[in-house]
Design a protein around this motif. Structure first.
Motif, PDB file in Angstrom:
ATOM      1  N   TRP A   1       0.838  -1.212   0.000  1.00  0.00           N
ATOM      2  CA  TRP A   1       0.000   0.000   0.000  1.00  0.00           C
ATOM      3  C   TRP A   1       0.868   1.256   0.000  1.00  0.00           C
ATOM      4  CZ3 TRP A   1      -4.399  -1.634   3.971  1.00  0.00           C
ATOM      5  CH2 TRP A   1      -5.267  -2.526   3.319  1.00  0.00           C
ATOM      6  N   ALA A   2       1.927   1.233   0.790  1.00  0.00           N
ATOM      7  CA  ALA A   2       2.808   2.415   0.808  1.00  0.00           C
ATOM      8  C   ALA A   2       3.405   2.655  -0.577  1.00  0.00           C
ATOM      9  CB  ALA A   2       3.903   2.233   1.856  1.00  0.00           C
ATOM     10  N   ALA A   3       3.741   1.563  -1.265  1.00  0.00           N
ATOM     11  CA  ALA A   3       4.366   1.692  -2.588  1.00  0.00           C
ATOM     12  C   ALA A   3       3.394   2.239  -3.630  1.00  0.00           C
ATOM     13  CB  ALA A   3       4.905   0.334  -3.041  1.00  0.00           C
ATOM     14  N   ARG A   4       2.108   2.028  -3.422  1.00  0.00           N
ATOM     15  CA  ARG A   4       1.100   2.458  -4.406  1.00  0.00           C
ATOM     16  C   ARG A   4       0.451   3.795  -4.031  1.00  0.00           C
ATOM     17  NH1 ARG A   4      -2.240  -2.343  -6.817  1.00  0.00           N
ATOM     18  NH2 ARG A   4      -0.927  -4.171  -6.534  1.00  0.00           N
ATOM     19  N   SER A   5       1.019   4.506  -3.095  1.00  0.00           N
ATOM     20  CA  SER A   5       0.273   5.600  -2.460  1.00  0.00           C
ATOM     21  C   SER A   5       0.286   6.944  -3.182  1.00  0.00           C
ATOM     22  CB  SER A   5       0.799   5.801  -1.027  1.00  0.00           C
ATOM     23  OG  SER A   5       2.148   6.210  -1.078  1.00  0.00           O
ATOM     24  N   ASP A   6       1.155   7.108  -4.172  1.00  0.00           N
ATOM     25  CA  ASP A   6       1.279   8.443  -4.787  1.00  0.00           C
ATOM     26  C   ASP A   6      -0.006   8.899  -5.472  1.00  0.00           C
ATOM     27  OD1 ASP A   6       3.828   8.588  -3.948  1.00  0.00           O
ATOM     28  OD2 ASP A   6       4.759   8.218  -5.919  1.00  0.00           O
TER      29      ASP A   6
END
Ligand code: AMX
Length: 435
Positions: free
Chosen positions: A112-117
């Protein structure tokens, strides 16, 4: 560790087979009957939706995949040094029916952090909103705009096989959930603070990041509160307005972005998710009126004044529940542990003691006990998140984690477009044999 998508995919054939057999053997069995009162009464109690993640018992409250809230608090993975469950784990449980391992939950946090932009135009869109546009309107607006990145919509436009729907719905749901802390905190920082939003920390869990972006990253207890809060507000079976709306709009094959956005619009109503805002405002008004006199008499009088004014007591009553909401109880326990002496918590406790009796005497509501919204605001204000008009946004972030698993399941099951039957009053009169 096996990924969430692989875990779901591995179980799917068996689940589909079970449903196929159930429908083949019992497809024409009657599951209930419908009275005229139910038709005019908001469809209360009519069994007409499939919802796998949770079932709500009117006495006992919610169970997520068969597990009560205390059971989830027990078995779901926690953050290092934390004692509340991580909502990542509940999302996993809701989608697959399985309790994830620690590693699987850590991986999900990282994903989720990696997809957050956020796309730049969505940031700008939020930044352009006037600060007196309600945060829930800003929230659903931003989620609608994220449709721009919908993989489902793009694939559908190209033409895909029905069997591939759920995979794209999964990807969209993961991307959407991942982006919500950036969306929600941007709204908060714009409306109430300096407009500056901290970056997502890629090695941290979802609730830490949301808390940190809101501006409370230094406070370990607030982060724990976010973990509990985001876990318990996720899912409350399928018939409530936000869940049902998301499911309904999704049945037209609108993407997860459009579907959730519609659900959030419903959550923004005062009889539903906005009640948490209403509760805090109501408590504050009460405090102003009664001052330090928290006697039974003065609380009782205030409750009656509210009712005589033709208003509802916010945070009390429920369409399904007939006992104190276990989501209320878990928040009360959190308060007893972390803020037992807070004056607002004391007020909430006093109302809890008095309101059920008053509402029973009033004789209208079928449930005189508190629901989830009667408690959440008091916890948030204790830590300094005092802006009540923002509270429903936090509810909405959590609700996304509850309704999107079912949307993925809907597409995996090949659920059809939803279309109940309506009649005009004349036809209903004829149907029941009225003269
Ligand atoms: N205070 C005063 N009156 C109430 C009441 C309350 N807390 N709860 C219900 N009533 C009244 C209803 O308005 C209705 O009155 P009417 O006959 O004049 O229309 C009557 O009691 C019967 O209602 P019900 O069958 O008990 O409730 P419902 O299923 O129609 O509605 C709910 C459920 C939650 C909308 C209602 O209890 C309510 O308005 N509560 C206050 C708002 C609130 O806390 N909402 C949040 C619910 C949880 C959530 O979705 N987040």
């Amino acid at each position: 560790a096996k990924s969430l998508k692989d875990t779901f995919a591995a179980k799917l054939p068996e689940e589909l087979e079970k449903i196929k057999k159930l429908r083949k053997d019992y497809g024409s069995k009657v599951v209930g009957e419908v009275t005229l009162d139910q038709v005019y009464g908001g469809a209360r109690g009519i069994k007409s939706l499939v919802w796998e993640g949770s079932v709500l018992d009117s006495e006992e409250g919610i169970r997520f995949r068969g597990k009560t809230i205390p059971e989830c608090q027990e078995v779901l993975p926690k953050a290092e040094g934390g004692s509340e469950p991580l909502p990542e784990g509940l999302f996993w449980l809701l989608l697959t029916g399985e309790v994830p391992s620690e590693q699987q939950v850590r991986d999900l946090s990282a994903e989720w952090a990696a997809r957050s932009d956020l796309p730049k135009f969505v940031e700008e869109l939020i930044d352009r909103c006037p600060s007196d546009l309600h945060p829930m309107a800003q929230f659903s607006l931003a989620v609608t705009a994220l449709e721009h990145g919908s993989e489902f919509a793009k694939a559908y436009a190209k033409g895909i096989n029905k069997k591939e729907y759920w995979g794209y719905t999964f990807e969209d749901s993961m991307n959407l959930i991942a982006k919500l802390p950036n969306v929600a905190s941007r709204i908060y920082r714009n409306v109430y603070k300096d407009g500056k939003v901290a970056a997502i920390q890629k090695d941290k869990d979802y609730s830490f990041n949301l808390a940190n972006q809101l501006g409370f990253g230094e406070n370990k207890d607030f982060i724990e509160l976010m973990r509990l809060y985001l876990t318990i507000h996720t899912d409350h079976e399928g018939g409530n307005v936000s869940a049902h709306t998301t499911h309904l709009v999704g049945s037209a094959l609108s993407s997860p972005y459009l579907s959730l956005s519609a659900g959030l619009q419903g959550l923004a109503g005062p009889l539903h998710g906005l009640a948490n805002q209403e509760v805090l405002n109501w408590l504050q008004e009460m405090k102003k009126t009664i001052g330090n006199d928290l006697s039974d008499e003065s609380i009782k009088k205030y409750l009656w004044d509210t009712l005589h004014g033709g208003r509802v007591v916010p945070g009390y009553g429920h369409a399904v529940l007939r006992k104190t909401d276990p989501r209320y109880v878990s928040q009360r326990e959190f308060a007893l542990k972390h803020l037992p002496d807070d004056p607002m918590f004391k007020l909430v406790s006093q109302v809890y003691k008095i309101a059920p009796g008053v509402l029973t005497e009033h004789g209208k509501t079928k449930n005189p006990y508190p629901n989830v919204d009667a408690h959440s605001g008091v916890l948030l204000q204790y830590y300094g998140l005092t802006e009540a008009s923002y509270y429903t946004v936090l509810f909405g972030v959590s609700r996304a984690l509850g309704v999107l698993p079912q949307l993925i399941i809907d597409r995996a099951y090949g659920m059809p477009i939803e279309r109940p039957k309506s009649l005009d009053s004349k036809s209903f009169a004829k149907l029941v044999g009225a003269q």
